[in-house]
Write a protein that holds these residues in place. Sequence first.
Motif, short mmCIF file in Angstrom:
data_model
loop_
_atom_site.label_atom_id
_atom_site.label_comp_id
_atom_site.label_asym_id
_atom_site.label_seq_id
_atom_site.Cartn_x
_atom_site.Cartn_y
_atom_site.Cartn_z
N LEU A 13 28.96 56.88 -2.08
CA LEU A 13 28.50 55.81 -1.71
C LEU A 13 26.97 55.74 -1.34
O LEU A 13 26.39 54.57 -1.74
N ARG A 17 26.21 56.36 -6.69
CA ARG A 17 27.24 56.75 -7.89
C ARG A 17 28.31 55.77 -7.88
O ARG A 17 28.96 55.57 -9.05
N THR A 18 28.97 55.53 -6.71
CA THR A 18 29.93 54.36 -6.64
C THR A 18 29.70 53.38 -5.75
O THR A 18 28.87 53.50 -4.82
N VAL A 19 29.87 52.19 -6.35
CA VAL A 19 29.81 50.90 -5.71
C VAL A 19 31.11 50.60 -4.82
O VAL A 19 32.32 50.83 -5.46
N THR A 21 33.80 48.94 -3.69
CA THR A 21 34.56 47.90 -3.79
C THR A 21 35.78 47.73 -2.75
O THR A 21 36.19 46.70 -2.53
N ALA A 24 35.08 45.16 0.10
CA ALA A 24 34.86 43.78 0.08
C ALA A 24 36.52 43.47 -0.13
O ALA A 24 37.26 42.23 0.33
N ALA A 27 37.85 43.47 3.36
CA ALA A 27 37.58 42.20 4.13
C ALA A 27 38.26 40.86 3.70
O ALA A 27 38.58 40.25 4.49
N ALA A 28 38.25 40.75 2.37
CA ALA A 28 39.21 39.57 2.07
C ALA A 28 40.77 39.42 2.52
O ALA A 28 40.96 38.78 2.78
N VAL A 40 30.35 46.61 8.56
CA VAL A 40 30.85 47.81 7.64
C VAL A 40 29.97 48.73 7.78
O VAL A 40 28.65 48.51 7.70
N THR A 42 28.73 52.54 6.33
CA THR A 42 28.96 53.54 5.22
C THR A 42 28.33 54.82 5.55
O THR A 42 27.24 54.92 6.23
N SER B 15 33.26 38.71 4.35
CA SER B 15 34.50 37.92 4.18
C SER B 15 35.06 38.25 2.90
O SER B 15 36.15 37.88 2.16
N GLY B 16 34.37 39.59 1.93
CA GLY B 16 34.94 40.23 0.90
C GLY B 16 34.74 39.10 -0.29
O GLY B 16 35.33 39.56 -1.41
N ALA B 24 24.50 50.23 -3.55
CA ALA B 24 24.54 51.37 -4.47
C ALA B 24 23.39 51.41 -5.39
O ALA B 24 22.88 52.44 -5.65
N VAL B 40 24.76 52.78 5.32
CA VAL B 40 24.59 51.47 5.06
C VAL B 40 25.38 50.84 6.03
O VAL B 40 26.38 51.28 6.54
N CYS B 210 24.86 61.36 -11.52
CA CYS B 210 25.01 60.33 -12.52
C CYS B 210 25.39 59.00 -12.12
O CYS B 210 26.31 59.25 -11.00
N THR B 211 25.50 58.23 -13.11
CA THR B 211 26.33 56.76 -12.68
C THR B 211 26.64 56.32 -13.94
O THR B 211 26.06 56.75 -15.05
#
Lengths: 409, 409
Positions: A13, A17-19, A21, A24, A27-28, A40, A42, B15-16, B24, B40, B210-211
């Motif tokens: 994170l 390399r990784t978003v 997700t 989110a 949280a929702a 949050v 990280t 709120s997501g 990222a 983060v 890598c991504t």
Amino acid sequence: MKKATIVSIGNELLSGRTVDTNAAYLAAQLLSIGIPVTGVYTVGDDIDLIVHKIRLAGDDGDIIISTGGLGPTDDDVTRQAVAKFLGVELVLRNELMNQISGYFTAHNLQMPAKNIIQAYIPAGAEAIENQCGTAPGIMARSNGTLYIAMPGVPTEMKEMFIHITPQLREFAGGQAVISKTLKCFGAGESVIAGMLGDMMQRGRNPLINCTVENGVVTLYVIASHKDSETAEQMAQTDVQFLKNKLGDIIYGHDRQTLAEVIGEKLTHLGKTVATAESCTGGLIAKLITDISGSSKYFLQGWVTYSNKAKSAQLGVPAELIEKYGAVSEQVASAMAKGARDMAGADYAIGITGIAGPTGGTEEKPTGLVYISIACDKFIKTERFVFRSDRAAVRIRAAQTALNMLRKAL
Amino acid sequence: MKKATIVSIGNELLSGRTVDTNAAYLAAQLLSIGIPVTGVYTVGDDIDLIVHKIRLAGDDGDIIISTGGLGPTDDDVTRQAVAKFLGVELVLRNELMNQISGYFTAHNLQMPAKNIIQAYIPAGAEAIENQCGTAPGIMARSNGTLYIAMPGVPTEMKEMFIHITPQLREFAGGQAVISKTLKCFGAGESVIAGMLGDMMQRGRNPLINCTVENGVVTLYVIASHKDSETAEQMAQTDVQFLKNKLGDIIYGHDRQTLAEVIGEKLTHLGKTVATAESCTGGLIAKLITDISGSSKYFLQGWVTYSNKAKSAQLGVPAELIEKYGAVSEQVASAMAKGARDMAGADYAIGITGIAGPTGGTEEKPTGLVYISIACDKFIKTERFVFRSDRAAVRIRAAQTALNMLRKAL
């Protein structure tokens, strides 16, 4: 009202390399059961840093949910960090050992020695079953705070979260939260905020919030009340007020796109559409066909980049192009008319413009776009100047074309 | 080595409703210039909470980068929070006022009163120009820490980040960091990782990272050394090794897209291309025309969703469609051939498939796509099955078509 804080754990994170997700999603989900997320954190795979972030998270929330770092490899250190945070040892749980080795047996695999670590849980904590993988989650209580650690793999995490939702609801007690979403196009964020005035004030209940993407302004109405029916009514009242105030700027709800709403309308009316694009280069057709089932109403699209193609394929008179230029009201109208005729469609969009960054002149600047809608009753053509980069001019032009079609329907 | 911390600001993140992709992006970009991200912090639109998170971020990093909260509405409070953190007032900058009002004038719009707030900057801070919107960024220095606030809209943020990269490099100082980027298509992340073995180990110098996005695997080679020539050599050696190892899986470098590389090749060869799309619905034409100057080599595109359009526009024999089905090798080839003939292009792409989620059968499953490339020497058609959702099938199919064209060129 109980609040939650999320701790997202993993070097991937922080290297981009990784978003993330998971945050989110959680949280929702948490908001929908009346537990707002206040922050949050990280953090990478480092025991001391994780402990530090769990402590910080504990300052902001009553429920701390972490994801990641429960795998079997050396860089997965979340369970050690949780034990350190709780001030207890990791203990081997035989029933977890059996579950994990059972998982491998069921998949006809030899269990790697490294996976034994996943059968360890901080003393006094509960294990949360993992139905999609080998890493059990961890649930612990400490000084009135509920601590939950889940795997970082989204499928495993989501399955586990659904499993613990009843316990979270019980822990949170009380408050019902109802959330409604309205989608707007044709006015900017600040214009809409101006129209709504005090309604968007922070701390208001229902809370009205907004986000913007590609010209689409999304408004959220979030009502909280101990009684869920009252919360629903509060949200409904505001939604009705917004609808009256914003009129046809509101094109849809929830996650609807302009293309989706157009698709619904065309399907409902039993009508069809065709597109003739120059500057947007296929983007309008792409947006329309993003929608599953669009083959029912989308007949055909032309991307006529060259003047020759505009004449040969759409019957735009060469004299018209010569006289007014390829980027002109006249050519946009002729493209829409041509596409409608050639495809035998009820509606057609014609669009021509200068997406840039080159090709602009003083008289016809970069960002100048003519959009035309043709139907049996009229051909309506409008002139726009979108001042932005090539990509943004194209997406704004395409969305504006879809919005014109929506209004014509 | 200087380190960075990211502060992601916005109620929509908590709120997501919005996935934080900015963090990222920034983490990957910062790492590529030798600035690792240590954490983060995600926080809502609340002045005091933002100040608190900026303070925490300052404990972890030498560079603090925030995104979000610079819009014109009442819930955008980042600039107030930065001023409070710095212990200074917000001051009106006339030149920003002129830029912002100029943005509205250029768009033939009345500037809403709310936008005036965007011309305010904490006293002593620099404004960072926003080339895609009205919100200027903020750059400030305080006790050896560099603080940067950027808008949350990804396009605006990315443009602004590229603009400030030289200043970040300079601030990071010391170690020379040379970063090379290779773009790959045609093999997955794990296949590539397997081919590279130990080279992708953490802590290695050069670091190879890598991504993945839309099937494009981006490899970063990041070499650090006190001497910049040595760092350059280290990076070059690895790049050469990767090129030998991965062969034509590597299609480009830096931020090149497949469409860009194709554009360069076509321009160089003086050749032209046309497209005939069914399942991708205009997406291939859109990708090709994303490139400025594509009008030189992109002649025309057809989106022939219906069988009738395939026959009428591209001359695909109705018997062929009847015999083999619209989704077949034969129809893909005929579409490519038809598009090439009708447009008078040197190359043409024909594509037909089932994007899903509905329309699949046992024999022709969802995700089945035939892609054909026609040129003067051959018509080559390949069969693919992309197992994913509609949007992903479409983008993967379109990218694969571009990659086939690249290899044909």
